[in-house]
Design a protein around this motif. Structure first.
Motif, PDB file in Angstrom:
ATOM      1  N   VAL A 197       0.850  -1.194   0.000  1.00 28.05           N
ATOM      2  CA  VAL A 197       0.000   0.000   0.000  1.00 28.05           C
ATOM      3  C   VAL A 197       0.882   1.240   0.000  1.00 28.05           C
ATOM      4  N   GLU A 198       1.387   1.582  -1.189  1.00 32.88           N
ATOM      5  CA  GLU A 198       2.133   2.832  -1.317  1.00 32.88           C
ATOM      6  C   GLU A 198       1.143   3.967  -1.549  1.00 32.88           C
ATOM      7  N   MET A 199       1.623   5.131  -1.944  1.00 36.81           N
ATOM      8  CA  MET A 199       0.777   6.316  -1.923  1.00 36.81           C
ATOM      9  C   MET A 199      -0.391   6.236  -2.906  1.00 36.81           C
ATOM     10  N   VAL A 200      -0.151   5.794  -4.129  1.00 33.55           N
ATOM     11  CA  VAL A 200      -1.228   5.739  -5.115  1.00 33.55           C
ATOM     12  C   VAL A 200      -2.271   4.701  -4.715  1.00 33.55           C
ATOM     13  N   THR A 201      -1.820   3.561  -4.226  1.00 35.80           N
ATOM     14  CA  THR A 201      -2.765   2.542  -3.764  1.00 35.80           C
ATOM     15  C   THR A 201      -3.575   3.047  -2.579  1.00 35.80           C
ATOM     16  N   ALA A 202      -2.914   3.783  -1.677  1.00 38.51           N
ATOM     17  CA  ALA A 202      -3.632   4.373  -0.545  1.00 38.51           C
ATOM     18  C   ALA A 202      -4.705   5.343  -1.036  1.00 38.51           C
ATOM     19  N   ALA A 203      -4.387   6.119  -2.077  1.00 32.43           N
ATOM     20  CA  ALA A 203      -5.372   7.046  -2.639  1.00 32.43           C
ATOM     21  C   ALA A 203      -6.548   6.293  -3.253  1.00 32.43           C
ATOM     22  N   GLN A 204      -6.253   5.207  -3.962  1.00 32.75           N
ATOM     23  CA  GLN A 204      -7.318   4.415  -4.567  1.00 32.75           C
ATOM     24  C   GLN A 204      -8.195   3.755  -3.502  1.00 32.75           C
ATOM     25  N   GLN A 205      -7.576   3.260  -2.451  1.00 32.87           N
ATOM     26  CA  GLN A 205      -8.348   2.627  -1.384  1.00 32.87           C
ATOM     27  C   GLN A 205      -9.249   3.636  -0.685  1.00 32.87           C
ATOM     28  N   TYR A 206      -8.738   4.836  -0.469  1.00 29.10           N
ATOM     29  CA  TYR A 206      -9.562   5.881   0.144  1.00 29.10           C
ATOM     30  C   TYR A 206     -10.740   6.213  -0.776  1.00 29.10           C
ATOM     31  N   GLY A 207     -10.478   6.318  -2.069  1.00 29.44           N
ATOM     32  CA  GLY A 207     -11.543   6.608  -3.006  1.00 29.44           C
ATOM     33  C   GLY A 207     -12.587   5.511  -3.066  1.00 29.44           C
ATOM     34  N   ALA A 208     -12.129   4.237  -3.007  1.00 28.06           N
ATOM     35  CA  ALA A 208     -13.072   3.122  -3.037  1.00 28.06           C
ATOM     36  C   ALA A 208     -13.953   3.108  -1.792  1.00 28.06           C
ATOM     37  N   LYS A 209     -13.411   3.567  -0.676  1.00 27.28           N
ATOM     38  CA  LYS A 209     -14.173   3.558   0.573  1.00 27.28           C
ATOM     39  C   LYS A 209     -15.164   4.708   0.639  1.00 27.28           C
ATOM     40  N   PHE A 245     -16.024   6.683  -2.210  1.00 20.42           N
ATOM     41  CA  PHE A 245     -16.554   6.977  -3.537  1.00 20.42           C
ATOM     42  C   PHE A 245     -16.181   8.385  -3.989  1.00 20.42           C
ATOM     43  N   GLN A 246     -15.063   8.881  -3.462  1.00 16.28           N
ATOM     44  CA  GLN A 246     -14.555  10.205  -3.832  1.00 16.28           C
ATOM     45  C   GLN A 246     -13.072  10.059  -4.189  1.00 16.28           C
ATOM     46  N   TYR A 247     -12.782  10.146  -5.489  1.00 15.05           N
ATOM     47  CA  TYR A 247     -11.412   9.914  -5.957  1.00 15.05           C
ATOM     48  C   TYR A 247     -10.664  11.200  -6.282  1.00 15.05           C
ATOM     49  N   LEU A 248     -11.381  12.279  -6.497  1.00 17.11           N
ATOM     50  CA  LEU A 248     -10.739  13.506  -6.973  1.00 17.11           C
ATOM     51  C   LEU A 248      -9.658  13.986  -6.020  1.00 17.11           C
TER      52      LEU A 248
END
Length: 214
Positions: free
Chosen positions: A167-179, A181-184
């Motif tokens: 879980v590096e930075m981009v994966t952390a961002a994707q996981q936050y977005g998946a949780k 539903f806000q990816y921007l």
């Protein structure tokens, strides 16, 4: 569909991204140290060892350079389950980039004037001392800017570690977005952090290149 930026969401995801950035930075630093040391060893061995060593070594390095980093990560991850995903990621990054850095070192070694080798031989310097005191200092000096560029490239390649569950930075961002539903916000902030970390380093490398030019 309207997408609106929220500073509240940005503040909420920032701690998650900074933790991912810590992993990204750790993988980059450790991977670079492995790549720099291993790449130098490969370059020296290919210059000094007999053909029965250099030929297989060249084949292995070419294989590593010509296969995708993601494939190497997955192969090592499933082959070596006794190691953590981060350990495997760091090792694979180091080995992968070592094959590129070896070529940089080789060019630096070849750029050492022949007169330097002849002078060391005339002084009856042992081979090991010739390399340590005469050749390598000049070779590393001339290759430092190129090695710095590879460090930046490695930093930008760390998102590939997602393939082995790191879980590096981009994966952390994707996981936050998946949780949420806000990816921007998370993806934008991750990109900004990459830029803020890479741009000053690239400027430093350019200045270093000018200073080391001779």
């Amino acid at each position: 569909m309207t997408v609106n930026w929220s500073w509240e969401r940005a503040a909420d995801c920032l701690p998650v991204l900074l933790e991912g950035f810590r992993i990204t930075l750790l993988a980059t630093v450790l991977g670079f140290l492995i790549a720099a040391a291993l790449g130098l060893a490969i370059a020296v061995v290919r210059r000094t060892a007999p053909a029965f060593v250099t030929v297989p070594l060249r084949m292995v390095t070419e294989f590593v350079r010509l296969t995708p980093l993601v494939v190497q990560l997955l192969f090592a991850y499933y082959l070596l389950p006794q190691f953590s995903a981060l350990q495997i990621g760091v090792a694979v990054l180091g080995v992968h980039y070592a094959t590129y850095m070896a070529e940089v070192y080789r060019a630096g070694i070849d750029a050492v004037p022949r007169g330097q080798w002849e002078a060391a031989h005339a002084l009856s310097l042992p081979t090991r001392r010739t390399w340590r005191a005469v050749v390598l200092p000049q070779a590393i000096r001339s290759t430092t800017p190129a090695l710095g560029n590879y460090a930046i490239s490695m930093f930008k390649d760390t998102p590939f570690l997602f393939a082995i569950t790191v879980v590096e930075m981009v994966t952390a961002a994707q996981q936050y977005g998946a949780k949420t539903f806000q990816y921007l916000e998370p993806i934008t902030i991750a990109g900004v952090i990459f830029l803020l970390a890479s741009y000053p380093t690239s400027i430093l490398i350019r200045r270093l290149e000018k200073r080391l030019a001779y």
